[in-house]
Design an enzyme around this catalytic site. Sequence first.
Site, short mmCIF file in Angstrom:
data_model
loop_
_atom_site.label_atom_id
_atom_site.label_comp_id
_atom_site.label_asym_id
_atom_site.label_seq_id
_atom_site.Cartn_x
_atom_site.Cartn_y
_atom_site.Cartn_z
N ASP B 10 0.86 -1.17 0.00
CA ASP B 10 0.00 0.00 0.00
C ASP B 10 0.90 1.24 0.00
OD1 ASP B 10 -2.36 1.65 0.51
OD2 ASP B 10 -1.53 1.87 2.53
N TYR B 12 -0.11 5.16 0.78
CA TYR B 12 -0.30 6.22 1.78
C TYR B 12 -0.35 5.66 3.19
CZ TYR B 12 -1.54 8.66 -2.50
OH TYR B 12 -1.51 9.17 -3.76
N ARG B 41 -9.14 12.83 6.29
CA ARG B 41 -8.76 11.45 6.02
C ARG B 41 -9.95 10.50 6.19
NH1 ARG B 41 -6.09 7.51 3.38
NH2 ARG B 41 -5.48 5.78 4.70
N ASN B 119 -4.93 3.04 -3.85
CA ASN B 119 -6.14 3.76 -4.23
C ASN B 119 -5.81 4.99 -5.07
OD1 ASN B 119 -8.18 2.23 -3.04
ND2 ASN B 119 -8.29 3.45 -1.16
#
Lengths: 225, 225
Positions: B10, B12, B41, B119
């Site tokens: 991943d 972030y 967030r 993402n």
Amino acid sequence: MPPLRAIVFDAYGTLFDVHSVIALCEQLWPGKGTALSQLWRSKQLEYTWQRSLMRRYEDFARVTEAALRYACTALGLQIDEERRGRLMDAYRTLATFPEVASALAELRAMKLRLAILSNGSPAMLRPLVANAGLRGLIGTVISVDQRKIYKPAPAVYRLAVQRLSVTKAAIGFVSSNCWDACGAKSFGFRTFWIDRGSAPVDELGAAPDHVIKGLDELAKLLRRS
Amino acid sequence: MPPLRAIVFDAYGTLFDVHSVIALCEQLWPGKGTALSQLWRSKQLEYTWQRSLMRRYEDFARVTEAALRYACTALGLQIDEERRGRLMDAYRTLATFPEVASALAELRAMKLRLAILSNGSPAMLRPLVANAGLRGLIGTVISVDQRKIYKPAPAVYRLAVQRLSVTKAAIGFVSSNCWDACGAKSFGFRTFWIDRGSAPVDELGAAPDHVIKGLDELAKLLRRS
């Protein structure tokens, strides 16, 4: 706009006030009630979205219990079977908001069919509606459980069209959860967001058609339009 | 267990530290930085899940901007084009966590293929990886954008299998977002959750295989197993 023939309501936070669950959290863990109920609620919702996307549906009672376990662990709170049972029971006996019974009666008098469409499992919704004395007013109670996916998936909102046999353009959908109203709008319902706080509209590309402060405004609004 | 042939990360919070975005929030709105970055967030993630379920995918840059608009409105903070631009730019130039470069080099020395699965949109990921000087270490950068759905949908994790041409059992997946590690586990990867805080494991019915405190533990752990 075609006239509405049915009004479909979200349950938790919309018709039913979850305040008694929050109060019980505070009673069981003084000083921690607000933090616990907030984390519990946010994890409960996250788990419905994440499990839906993961295709690992579990019913809302189990998701709610899992979120409670997580929240207690995160906050360092001990929970036993008895406390867990009391909190889950509180979910089955929530009071309605004060204006609900009269607002529903007014809508029924306008010949509108009334329904609930909820994430709640059938076993959670049955005692909830009975306990609040709404069985005479709400003709249809629909749980997402039939589709094994949670709001705001279109398949969930479609359940209301199928169960009520009314076109989506003739269904009004009411929720105090803005994202739920956005999901219903995206599906094609005429939507009413009950903004009980004073939150901004969610930025999901499908804003609710109407913003109201309580259920008592709904009949008035419908008569005008 | 078959040996791992590739490690997928991943981006972030896992490789890239979002601290500089938080610091900029505080600089632009003194005293409100933490509240803003937290709400930003959490809305950013909620919108990815809700839009995925609603089938209204928009790319991560737009979702991130929408979440920023919501968070500013909710907190009563004025935002103009210049501030919006600075905050979005900060997302494109995040620093990596201090242990990342050496940990990735160690994994490369073990002949493991390294990839990012994020993402983030391609336009967000490209400058991010280049700016951090990771192009020589990370051979493959995969965005969910190809599938128009966000994590933790299985279709997203499947992208890594397709792009790397490696079976899912031979892929290790690393994330600091527990729900992301759970999603990857549910899909069939061997999963490593980087628990940078001290949070409980998410109760999603698919717990990560391993919990580590930082990326530097990964090579050690793989050599032992």
